[in-house]
Write a protein that holds these residues in place. Structure first.
Motif, short mmCIF file in Angstrom:
data_model
loop_
_atom_site.label_atom_id
_atom_site.label_comp_id
_atom_site.label_asym_id
_atom_site.label_seq_id
_atom_site.Cartn_x
_atom_site.Cartn_y
_atom_site.Cartn_z
N UNK A 179 3.88 9.29 -4.67
CA UNK A 179 4.48 8.38 -5.59
C UNK A 179 4.70 9.13 -7.36
N UNK A 180 5.87 9.42 -7.49
CA UNK A 180 6.41 10.21 -8.96
C UNK A 180 6.01 9.19 -10.26
N UNK A 181 4.83 8.25 -10.20
CA UNK A 181 4.88 8.30 -11.89
C UNK A 181 5.69 7.12 -12.52
N UNK A 212 -6.45 4.62 -8.79
CA UNK A 212 -6.07 3.54 -8.27
C UNK A 212 -4.67 2.67 -8.76
N UNK A 213 -5.10 2.90 -10.15
CA UNK A 213 -3.48 2.41 -11.20
C UNK A 213 -2.41 3.08 -10.58
N UNK A 217 0.37 0.84 -8.82
CA UNK A 217 1.93 1.07 -9.68
C UNK A 217 3.31 1.02 -8.64
N UNK A 218 2.49 2.15 -7.44
CA UNK A 218 3.71 2.45 -6.41
C UNK A 218 3.87 1.17 -5.10
N UNK A 219 3.24 0.03 -5.28
CA UNK A 219 2.87 -0.92 -4.58
C UNK A 219 3.54 -1.81 -5.04
N UNK A 220 3.80 -1.97 -6.36
CA UNK A 220 4.96 -2.95 -7.26
C UNK A 220 6.00 -2.45 -7.20
N UNK A 221 6.37 -1.26 -7.03
CA UNK A 221 7.75 -0.85 -6.70
C UNK A 221 8.11 -0.95 -5.45
N UNK A 247 -8.74 -3.81 -0.87
CA UNK A 247 -8.68 -4.55 -1.54
C UNK A 247 -7.46 -4.48 -2.15
N UNK A 248 -6.80 -2.83 -2.80
CA UNK A 248 -5.63 -3.03 -3.75
C UNK A 248 -4.35 -3.36 -2.49
#
Length: 266
Positions: A179-181, A212-213, A217-221, A247-248
């Protein structure tokens, strides 16, 4: 090809529509890596946790196949190379599709590092392995990373987007990238990819909460899941870390699961 599609669907037959893959194949490249001293113990500890796949090299797959939980699929890693090689980012095919099938593989993985003098051969390996795997009804996970003499910043958003696009263009059934961020560029690349995109964990991060954050974020993308190794098995309590990640990833959401239609189209 129908067999590959059916096997691929099993990775995403979860209430969340997402997949968690646990790669345990680092020993070939890294040697006696902390956290991988007891692979059969890690496999046994998975138990009935909703881990959709584990990645093993052929030797450990042969030795520990009976330890893999029934509901967890075996992904046999076809590529290998060591950190001592010249260049250190070189990966070669060391396992054939027939051998992976004899080991009970539900899928296979191929690693490609772009931005170096071995890129063309690794791309050839991916193409040939994908063709043969599909002939035998096996899905392919392409692990694509920007790594080599021409790469200044491995997590450059444009490079990560190119890795995603490359996976979508060359025919594997899943593409796994860091994930690039950068949420905008990553979202655009994932949206344009015709196959599910999994997020690789990379080197162990000292701050697990920050890791985890990043995954959230990557999942939100729109990522369809994660493939996380060192950020799990190198934690003081690997199973507690795995439970947190599960869980995430598998949390229920009201909106449409990203890429839920892409499995069949891949």
């Amino acid at each position: 090809m129908i067999g590959a599609i059916r096997k691929l669907e099993r990775f995403f037959m979860t209430p969340s529509g997402r997949a968690v893959v646990l790669p345990l194949d680092h020993g070939a490249g890294e040697g006696m890596l902390h956290g991988l001293d007891n692979i059969p113990g890690l496999l046994a500890d998975i138990g009935d946790r909703p881990v959709q796949g584990v990645v093993l090299n052929k030797g450990t797959a042969r030795a520990y196949a009976n330890e893999i939980p029934t509901a967890t699929q075996l992904v046999v890693q076809l590529s290998a190379g060591t950190r001592h090689g010249l260049p250190a980012w070189n990966k070669s095919l060391v396992c054939s599709i027939p051998e992976a099938l004899r080991l009970g593989a539900d899928a296979v993985a191929v690693q490609v590092n772009i931005g170096n003098e071995q890129e063309d051969r690794m791309l050839t390996d991916l193409g040939m392995a994908t063709e043969e795997a599909h002939q035998h009804g096996l899905p392919v996970m392409a692990v694509i990373v920007a790594r080599g003499g021409n790469i200044v910043q491995e997590l450059d958003p444009s490079l990560i987007a190119h890795c995603v696009r490359l996976g979508g263009e060359l025919g594997p059934d899943m593409v796994c990238v860091p994930y690039s961020g950068h949420m905008d560029s990553f979202s655009r690349a994932v949206d344009a990819c015709p196959v599910p995109v999994l997020v690789a964990g990379g080197p162990s991060m000292g701050d697990f909460e920050n890791f985890i954050r990043h995954m959230e974020e990557a999942l939100e993308c729109g990522a369809a899941g994660v493939s996380i190794g060192r950020n799990i098995f190198q934690q003081d309590d690997p199973m507690a870390a795995l439970d947190r990640l599960l869980t995430v990833v598998h949390s229920q959401r009201d909106d449409k699961t990203p890429q839920e239609n892409d499995v069949r189209n891949g």
